[in-house]
Scaffold this motif. Structure first.
Motif, short mmCIF file in Angstrom:
data_model
loop_
_atom_site.label_atom_id
_atom_site.label_comp_id
_atom_site.label_asym_id
_atom_site.label_seq_id
_atom_site.Cartn_x
_atom_site.Cartn_y
_atom_site.Cartn_z
N SER A 1 0.86 -1.17 0.00
CA SER A 1 0.00 0.00 0.00
C SER A 1 0.90 1.23 0.00
N ALA B 1 2.20 -5.46 3.26
CA ALA B 1 1.32 -6.29 4.09
C ALA B 1 1.84 -7.69 4.27
N GLY B 2 2.92 -8.03 3.60
CA GLY B 2 3.39 -9.39 3.66
C GLY B 2 4.13 -9.73 4.93
N GLY B 3 4.20 -10.99 5.22
CA GLY B 3 5.03 -11.51 6.30
C GLY B 3 4.72 -10.92 7.65
N THR B 4 5.76 -10.52 8.36
CA THR B 4 5.61 -10.00 9.72
C THR B 4 5.79 -8.50 9.72
N SER B 5 5.26 -7.81 8.74
CA SER B 5 5.47 -6.37 8.67
C SER B 5 4.69 -5.64 9.76
N TYR B 6 3.56 -6.22 10.23
CA TYR B 6 2.75 -5.59 11.27
C TYR B 6 2.34 -4.17 10.92
N GLY B 7 2.25 -3.89 9.62
CA GLY B 7 1.74 -2.60 9.22
C GLY B 7 2.72 -1.45 9.33
N LYS B 8 3.99 -1.75 9.59
CA LYS B 8 4.92 -0.62 9.70
C LYS B 8 5.16 -0.02 8.32
N LEU B 9 5.50 1.26 8.30
CA LEU B 9 5.71 1.99 7.06
C LEU B 9 7.18 2.30 6.84
N THR B 10 7.56 2.30 5.57
CA THR B 10 8.89 2.77 5.16
C THR B 10 8.69 4.12 4.49
N ASN C 1 -0.93 -2.24 17.16
CA ASN C 1 0.46 -1.95 16.81
C ASN C 1 0.85 -0.55 17.22
N PHE D 1 4.48 2.18 17.29
CA PHE D 1 5.78 2.38 16.64
C PHE D 1 6.50 3.59 17.24
N TYR E 1 9.40 6.19 15.73
CA TYR E 1 10.24 6.63 14.62
C TYR E 1 11.11 7.78 15.08
N PHE F 1 9.11 -1.36 17.10
CA PHE F 1 7.67 -1.41 17.08
C PHE F 1 7.17 -2.56 17.95
N SER G 1 -1.42 1.89 14.99
CA SER G 1 -2.34 1.48 13.93
C SER G 1 -3.08 0.22 14.37
N GLY H 1 -3.67 -2.36 12.50
CA GLY H 1 -3.13 -3.57 11.91
C GLY H 1 -2.62 -3.33 10.51
N GLN H 2 -2.21 -4.40 9.86
CA GLN H 2 -1.63 -4.31 8.52
C GLN H 2 -2.61 -3.70 7.53
N GLY H 3 -2.09 -2.84 6.67
CA GLY H 3 -2.89 -2.22 5.63
C GLY H 3 -3.71 -1.05 6.10
N ILE I 1 -1.59 4.53 9.69
CA ILE I 1 -0.82 4.75 10.92
C ILE I 1 -1.08 6.18 11.38
#
Lengths: 115, 112
Positions: A32, A95-104, B31, B33, B35, B48, B94, B96-98, B101
């Motif tokens: 995303s 969203a894959g693996g163990t990303s837990y929704g963190k952003l880069t 979740n 975090f 930063y 996190f 957040s 969760g995933q997707g 945040i």
């Protein structure tokens, strides 16, 4: 690993000018994509997002389209205002693996709009 | 509205001091975090947490530790502050995933 590259700033425009801030990414899977904005002295707030290829995110006159073929998510606004002066961050969330929704995040682009 | 509250906006600490940065969110998010924001480098993830007492290292964990004893609270600890840890620290949460945040307003830390 995942990475985001934004156009270097700062960007200085006159009011009512057209804005483009370029953003390209490298990621595995189907991330995303987000644009966040940071006004002076504040934290980041979500401006817009897109979750799949060809999606267009829009908010407050800003738009960005998720282009998988060019791995890009460029931010555009047709007519900027002084109040749009801020730092803009492009980001991806995998969203894959163990990303837990963190952003880069990208490095941020400072936008200054003059009257 | 989601609210992420960072208890201290501006701190000045001496080299070698132990520093605690506190963060609380009111939306029952799974979740959380931490930063760090530096000019020209964007935001870099320190640590996190995806559940109470669970934590994972981010991209730059060296010199930091974290604590999550309750779901709503996530603390960043600088065991022995150094001048190169002078920065803006942003807490986020957040569901969760997707999902989006949500960020706090940030804590400006100066280490002298």
């Amino acid at each position: 690993g995942d990475s985001v590259t934004q156009m270097e700033g700062p960007v200085t425009l006159s009011e009512e000018a057209f804005l483009t801030i370029n953003c390209t990414y490298t990621a595995t899977g189907y991330p995303s994509l987000f644009w966040y904005v940071q006004y002076p002295g504040e934290g980041l707030q979500l401006l817009l997002k897109a979750t799949k290829a060809d999606d267009k995110g829009s908010n407050k006159g800003f738009e960005a389209t998720y282009r998988k073929e060019t791995t890009s998510f460029h931010l555009e606004k047709g007519s900027v205002q002084v109040s749009d002066s801020a730092v803009y961050f492009c980001a991806l969330g995998n969203a894959g693996g163990t990303s837990y929704g963190k952003l880069t995040f990208g490095q941020g682009t400072i936008l200054t709009v003059h009257p | 509205d989601v609210k992420v509250t960072q208890s201290s906006r501006y701190l000045v600490k001496r080299t070698g001091e132990k520093v605690f940065l506190e963060c609380v969110q009111d939306m029952d998010h799974e979740n959380m975090f931490w930063y760090r924001q530096d000019p020209g480098l964007g935001l870099r993830l320190i640590y996190f947490s995806y559940d109470v007492k669970m934590k994972e290292k981010g991209d730059i964990p060296e010199g930091y530790s974290v604590s999550r004893e309750k779901k709503e609270r996530f603390s960043l600890i600088l065991e022995s502050a150094s001048t190169n840890q002078t920065s803006m620290y942003l807490c986020a949460s957040s569901p969760g995933q997707g999902h989006t945040i949500y960020f706090g307003e940030g804590s400006w830390l100066t280490v002298v």
